[in-house]
Design a protein around this motif. Sequence first.
Motif, mmCIF file in Angstrom:
data_model
loop_
_atom_site.group_PDB
_atom_site.id
_atom_site.type_symbol
_atom_site.label_atom_id
_atom_site.label_comp_id
_atom_site.label_asym_id
_atom_site.label_seq_id
_atom_site.Cartn_x
_atom_site.Cartn_y
_atom_site.Cartn_z
ATOM 1 N N ALA A 282 0.824 -1.204 0.000
ATOM 2 C CA ALA A 282 0.000 0.000 0.000
ATOM 3 C C ALA A 282 0.861 1.258 0.000
ATOM 4 C CB ALA A 282 -0.932 -0.007 1.210
ATOM 5 N N VAL A 283 1.923 1.244 0.783
ATOM 6 C CA VAL A 283 2.820 2.401 0.827
ATOM 7 C C VAL A 283 3.488 2.608 -0.526
ATOM 8 C CG1 VAL A 283 4.950 3.302 1.845
ATOM 9 C CG2 VAL A 283 3.199 2.285 3.315
ATOM 10 N N VAL A 284 3.983 1.527 -1.123
ATOM 11 C CA VAL A 284 4.628 1.643 -2.436
ATOM 12 C C VAL A 284 3.650 2.204 -3.464
ATOM 13 C CG1 VAL A 284 5.637 0.331 -4.347
ATOM 14 C CG2 VAL A 284 6.326 -0.149 -1.987
ATOM 15 N N ASP A 285 2.430 1.689 -3.463
ATOM 16 C CA ASP A 285 1.431 2.193 -4.406
ATOM 17 C C ASP A 285 1.120 3.665 -4.144
ATOM 18 O OD1 ASP A 285 1.316 -0.331 -5.478
ATOM 19 O OD2 ASP A 285 -0.561 -0.886 -4.462
ATOM 20 N N GLY A 286 1.045 4.028 -2.862
ATOM 21 C CA GLY A 286 0.666 5.393 -2.513
ATOM 22 C C GLY A 286 1.727 6.429 -2.797
ATOM 23 N N ILE A 287 2.995 6.037 -2.726
ATOM 24 C CA ILE A 287 4.071 7.016 -2.975
ATOM 25 C C ILE A 287 4.570 6.956 -4.419
ATOM 26 C CG2 ILE A 287 4.797 6.929 -0.561
ATOM 27 C CD1 ILE A 287 7.248 5.291 -1.454
ATOM 28 N N ARG A 288 3.903 6.170 -5.258
ATOM 29 C CA ARG A 288 4.379 5.963 -6.640
ATOM 30 C C ARG A 288 4.619 7.269 -7.404
ATOM 31 N NH1 ARG A 288 4.910 1.384 -9.148
ATOM 32 N NH2 ARG A 288 3.637 0.304 -7.590
ATOM 33 N N PRO A 289 3.793 8.306 -7.244
ATOM 34 C CA PRO A 289 4.074 9.553 -7.962
ATOM 35 C C PRO A 289 5.431 10.174 -7.614
ATOM 36 C CG PRO A 289 1.806 9.538 -7.240
ATOM 37 C CD PRO A 289 2.454 8.359 -6.581
ATOM 38 N N HIS A 290 6.006 9.779 -6.483
ATOM 39 C CA HIS A 290 7.297 10.333 -6.107
ATOM 40 C C HIS A 290 8.459 9.663 -6.851
ATOM 41 C CE1 HIS A 290 6.035 12.872 -2.702
ATOM 42 N NE2 HIS A 290 5.043 12.012 -2.624
ATOM 43 N N PHE A 291 8.174 8.526 -7.500
ATOM 44 C CA PHE A 291 9.248 7.873 -8.251
ATOM 45 C C PHE A 291 8.801 7.385 -9.624
ATOM 46 C CE2 PHE A 291 7.357 4.478 -5.595
ATOM 47 C CZ PHE A 291 7.039 3.529 -6.553
ATOM 48 N N GLY A 292 7.498 7.482 -9.926
ATOM 49 C CA GLY A 292 6.996 6.964 -11.175
ATOM 50 C C GLY A 292 7.299 7.867 -12.381
#
Length: 292
Positions: A282-292
């Motif tokens: 969930a954390v990885v999905d939620g912070i994805r805009p910071h590395f996507g």
Amino acid sequence: MPEVPLRTTRDQSLDPRSKYKDRCRLSRHLADELDLSAGSHVRVDEGPYSTYYRVQEIDDAPAAPIVVHEDHLDRFGIDGETTVELSTTIPQESRTEARKGGGLAETLLDDGSQDRILLTAPHGGAVERGTDEMAERTYELLERAGVSASLWMLHGHNPPGDSDVTAHRRWHVGKLADGIDGYPGLRRIADREFDLVVGFHRSGYDQIEVGGRIGDATRERVAERLRERTGRNVWTDLDRLRLPGTHPRISTNYLSKDGERGLHLECTPGTCDRYAEQAAQAVVDGIRPHFG
């Protein structure tokens, strides 16, 4: 490590009502010898027992090299004045040694090349059980996705058979921003100012709390993913949170760029014990805009 007498006092300036009972007073001579100041962290060892104290005061006319309130001995596991080994390095064991012997270990995974994402679990091991596992799984998921990140954790444990003092009481370190020099791994990354710092914590509440000084969009996105993957109630209203993690000197914020990019997670016991994998995803999905 110098061996010094540890003495006790009833002096209220050492604040016996402090939740974690982690304050001490050092002599000016000892502080100068070890290059310590108010706020520094020191480690004390006696036999199988060890803990840390925060330097509350430095005294020009001390009763002893190190003094604690007598009500603060119960975090240490001893029952009276004694001679202790004192060190300015708080963790001194490997993770395995800390678990077997009752100490504190530090983990840093960082190649020094990136300043985008830092994951932290300052109360891992038996202190806030499961938080280091969530941080590790988040790191592994990012690594698997080809995203560079750094990981810093502490793992605290009790000596075998010691049931009188919890690991939480003994090793819940506080105000890390003032005691960075006591943690070699933390010292290596403390000036990096990461674009995003995620801090994993465990609370006794029925809801997951998503706080920190990061923007609302990131907090809400992570919260929504946590609801989906864990089925837990998740709060994000900073005015409502019991542990909002918004103080600028909380390590999550302090280690981030301009002190404004910390994401502070307070997870329920059930989340930590049974949903570490789901929470990490969930954390990885939620912070994805910071590395996507």
